[in-house]
Design a protein around this motif. Structure first.
Motif, short mmCIF file in Angstrom:
data_model
loop_
_atom_site.label_atom_id
_atom_site.label_comp_id
_atom_site.label_asym_id
_atom_site.label_seq_id
_atom_site.Cartn_x
_atom_site.Cartn_y
_atom_site.Cartn_z
N GLY A 42 0.56 -0.84 0.03
CA GLY A 42 -0.66 -0.10 -0.10
C GLY A 42 0.56 1.40 -0.24
O GLY A 42 1.89 1.03 -0.43
N GLY A 43 0.63 2.11 1.07
CA GLY A 43 1.00 3.43 0.97
C GLY A 43 2.54 3.32 1.48
O GLY A 43 3.29 4.24 0.94
N TRP A 44 3.38 1.83 1.61
CA TRP A 44 5.06 1.92 2.25
C TRP A 44 5.44 1.52 0.43
O TRP A 44 6.43 1.15 0.80
N ARG A 45 4.43 1.32 -0.28
CA ARG A 45 5.01 0.46 -1.91
C ARG A 45 6.47 1.40 -1.73
O ARG A 45 7.26 1.05 -2.07
N ASP A 46 7.11 2.61 -1.98
CA ASP A 46 7.39 3.61 -2.56
C ASP A 46 8.79 3.38 -1.63
O ASP A 46 9.23 3.99 -1.95
N ARG A 47 8.23 2.73 -0.67
CA ARG A 47 9.27 3.57 0.93
C ARG A 47 10.49 2.17 0.84
O ARG A 47 10.80 1.83 1.90
#
Ligand SMILES: Cc1cc2nc3c(=O)[nH]c(=O)nc-3n(C[C@H](O)[C@H](O)[C@H](O)COP(=O)(O)OP(=O)(O)OC[C@H]3O[C@@H](n4cnc5c(N)ncnc54)[C@H](O)[C@@H]3O)c2cc1C
Length: 546
Positions: free
Chosen positions: A143-148
Motif C-alpha cells: 500500500g502506502g509503503w510500496r515506494d518506501r
C-alpha cells in the motif's frame, strides 16, 4: 534523563536482522521500534539477491544436521579469533534453524534455492546447498509503503529470482536455460496483465517482512538517523536520533540493537582499515553504509575485528564510472575465459567463491586484474547483465572492453606481459582439452559446475582460448558490503577489548565482525547471519536466552 519516546528495544537500521528482532521482542510481550536514517526501508538487504544461508533449515530434512553444519564451518573457516568463536558458530547454527521456523509462523515464506554451498566438496559441504530465498512478492501489497521499500535501482525491474539469472545465462545452451527464459517471459506477461508489481530477490524478503511488521504494528521511523548511543554508567539506555529536523532521545529499557550495516561508503574508514588500492566507488552497498554506528560503539569502548575484510565481488567499471557488472564466478566460471594479473598469470579458480577471489586479487597485487575472453564465450554467454551472446560495439569503442586478433596484441592493449599471457593461455588450453585444471582445480566441485555450462565437455568450466577475436576487461575488487565491525558474542552482545559485554548493547549484520570470518560458506551467508543474530539479540534482551 527525560525521553521523547520510550520502548523496550530500539533497533538502529532496517537491515536484515531488524524485523526478526522486532517480532521476537513483540512475541515476548515487549515493545520494539525500528529507526532507519534513509527515506526507504530495507538497506542492502533489500538491494540484494535476497538469499539466506541457514544450516539445517526445514527444506533440508535429514540431509543436514547441526553437527554436519558445524563440521563444514569449522573445517572451512579455521581459527579466525573471537568473531567466529565456536560458541558463535554454534549459536548461529542452532538459532538460525529456529529463527526461520519462527518467521514462518509469522507468515514469512521461504523456499530452497538449490544453490550448492560455495565449498561443496569441503567436509560437511552440501551439493544441494543450505540457501533459502523468498518467492516472488507483489510489492503493491505494501500500500502506502510500496515506494518506501529500498531497491537497487540499477537492476532491471523484472520479476526474476536471483538464481534464475544463472539459468538465463545458459539460454543459448541448455533446455533449462530456455525454459527459464520462457517462465520469466510468462511471469512478465502475468505482471502486466494483472497490474501486480512482482519482485524477487531482496525485495521479496524485505518486502514480505515489512508487510508482516506493519501487520503486527511494529513502529518504524524512516528518515531518522541515530546520532549517538545514550548511556547511564556503563549501560546503554537509549538512542539520540534526529527526526523531523529535531533531536530526540529514545529510551531503550532492555537494549539497543545496531543493525546499521558496515562502512563500505566511508572513505576515511576504508582508507584506514582496508587493503589497497580501495575505492568506495567500487561498492554496491546501499548509500547508508557509512559506518557511524560502528564508530559510536567504539567510542563506548567496543572492540572491532576483521576490519580489513569485505564481501568482495569482482566487477568491471565502465569508463563513466558506472558498473559494468559482477563477473566472478558467474561469467568467469564459464568455458573460454580466464582471469590474470599484469604478468599474465592466473590468479585463482575463476569458478570459485567471489570473496576468496577478491582476496586473491589483493594478494597478487592484481588491481585491476584482467578477464581474458575468447570469441566462443562472447557468442554463447552473458557478460554482466547483457543477454547471452551480446557484445555491444560501444563497449569496444569506449575502451571498456578491448578486442584483438592475437593474444599478444590483446596483452599489449591491456599492459599485460605478452610472453607471460601467451604461456598461461597455452598451459590453460592443455588443461581445457583434457578437462583437468592442474593449477586451480576449476570445475571439480559441485559449486564450480553450477557456475559452468553443463552442456560443455569434458569439463563444464574449462574451454580453450584459441579462436579469435579475443577480448579483455579490467576487473576490480568491488564489494557488496564490509565484513568487519563490532566484536560480539554468541548472544549478539557488543564486547569490549577485555571480553566483557557492554550492558544492553547488541549488534548484528555488517555492523559486526562476521561469524563467517574470512570466508563465504554459501549464498546468503551475510544476510542469514544478520537475521539470526538480530533474533538472538532480541531473545537475550527479553530474558529468554541467557
Ligand atoms: C546487489 C547486492 C546483492 C547482494 N546479494 C546478497 C545475497 O543474496 N545474500 C547475502 O547474504 N548477501 C547479499 N548481499 C550483501 C548483503 O546485502 C549485505 O551484506 C547485507 O544485506 C547487510 O545487511 P545488514 O543487516 O548488515 O544491513 P543493511 O541491510 O545494509 O541495512 C542497514 C541499514 O542501516 C541504516 N543505517 C545506517 N546507519 C544508520 C543510522 N545512523 N541510523 C539509522 N539507520 C542507519 C542504513 O541506511 C541501512 O538501511 C548483496 C548486496 C548487494 C548490494
Amino acid at each position: 534523563m527525560s525521553w521523547h519516546e520510550s520502548y523496550d528495544f530500539v533497533i538502529i537500521g532496517s537491515g536484515g536482522g531488524a524485523v526478526s528482532a522486532a517480532l521476537a521482542v513483540k512475541e515476548a510481550g515487549k515493545s520494539a521500534l525500528i529507526i532507519e536514517k534513509q527515506a526507504r526501508f530495507g538497506g542492502s538487504t533489500a538491494y540484494s539477491g535476497g538469499v539466506l544461508w541457514i544450516p539445517n533449515n526445514y527444506c533440508l530434512g535429514r540431509r543436514d544436521t547441526p553437527e554436519k553444519a558445524a563440521l563444514y564451518l569449522d573445517s572451512l573457516l579455521g581459527d579466525v579469533g573471537p568473531a567466529s568463536s565456536p560458541a558463535r558458530r554454534r549459536a548461529f547454527i542452532k538459532r538460525g534453524t529456529e529463527m526461520i521456523d519462527f518467521l514462518r509462523r509469522h507468515g514469512m515464506k521461504f523456499k530452497h534455492a538449490h544453490w550448492p554451498d560455495y565449498y561443496s566438496d569441503e567436509a560437511g559441504g552440501l551439493a544441494e546447498g543450505r540457501s533459502l530465498i523468498s518467492p516472488m512478492f507483489d510489492v503493491n501489497r505494501l500500500g502506502g509503503w510500496r515506494d518506501r521499500l529500498a531497491r537497487f535501482d540499477a537492476w532491471p525491474d523484472v520479476p526474476i529470482a536471483v538464481q534464475e539469472f544463472r539459468a538465463l545465462g545458459l539460454a543459448k545452451r541448455t533446455w533449462k536455460g530456455r525454459f527459464t527464459a520462457l517462465r520469466v517471459g510468462m511471469r512478465m506477461a502475468f505482471k502486466k496483465a494483472t497490474g501486480k508489481l512482482l519482485r524477487g530477490s531482496g525485495n521479496a524478503i524485505q518486502g514480505r517482512l515489512l508487510e508482516i511488521a506493519l501487520r503486527e504494528r511494529v513502529p518504524i521511523l524512516l528518515s531518522t538517523p541515530a546520532q549517538d548511543l545514550i548511556t547511564e554508567g556503563d549501560r546503554v539506555t537509549g538512542v539520540l536520533a534526529e527526526h523531523d529536523g529535531k533531536q530526540i532521545r529514545i529510551e531503550a529499557r532492555l537494549g539497543v540493537l545496531i543493525n546499521a550495516g558496515g562502512f563500505s561508503r566511508n572513505k576515511e574508514m576504508r582508507d584506514l582499515y582496508q587493503p589497497k588500492p580501495i575505492d568506495p566507488g567500487w561498492t554496491l552497498a546501499n548509500p547508508g553504509d557509512t559506518g557511524e554506528m560502528i564508530r559510536a560503539g567504539m567510542q563506548l569502548g567496543a572492540a572491532v575485528d576483521l576490519m580489513n575484510e569485505a564481501w568482495w565481488l569482482p566487477a568491471s567499471m565502465k569508463p563513466d564510472g558506472s558498473f559494468g557488472g559482477l563477473h566472478v564466478p558467474s561469467d568467469a566460471g564459464k568455458p573460454h575465459v580466464i582471469i590474470v594479473d599484469s604478468n599474465g598469470n592466473r590468479i585463482g579458480n575463476e569458478a570459485n567463491a567471489y570473496m576468496e577471489f577478491g582476496q586473491k586479487m589483493f594478494a597478487a597485487h592484481a588491481v585491476p586484474a584482467w578477464a581474458i575472453i575468447e570469441s566462443r564465450h562472447r557468442r554463447n554467454y552473458p557478460w554482466g547483465s547483457t543477454r547471452p551472446g551480446n557484445t555491444p560495439e560501444d563497449w569496444i569503442e569506449s575502451g571498456y572492453m578491448k578486442r584483438a586478433e592475437t593474444i599478444e596484441e590483446l596483452a599489449r592493449l591491456c599492459g599485460i606481459d605478452a610472453a607471460g599471457l601467451r604461456a598461461t593461455v597455452d598451459r590453460f588450453n592443455e588443461f581445457a582439452r583434457v578437462g583437468r585444471d592442474d593449477d586451480f582445480k576449476r570445475g571439480y566441485s559441485a559449486y564450480n559446475r553450477y557456475n559452468g555450462d553443463s552442456s560443455h565437455r569434458p569439463n563444464a568450466c574449462l574451454g580453450t582460448i584459441e579462436k579469435p577475436p579475443y577480448y579483455a576487461v579490467a576487473l576490480y575488487p568491488s564489494d557488496v558490503g564490509t565484513a568487519g565491525g563490532l566484536l560480539t558474542d554468541e548472544y549478539a552482545r557488543v564486547l569490549r577489548q577485555d571480553g566483557s559485554a557492554i550492558t544492553n548493547l547488541y549488534a548484528t549484520g555488517n555492523s559486526t565482525a562476521s561469524v563467517m570470518g574470512r570466508h563465504y560458506p554459501g549464498a546468503g551467508a551475510s544476510i542469514g547471519a544478520s537475521f539470526t543474530f538480530g533474533y538472538i539479540a532480541a531473545l537475550h534482551a527479553c530474558g529468554s536466552n541467557r
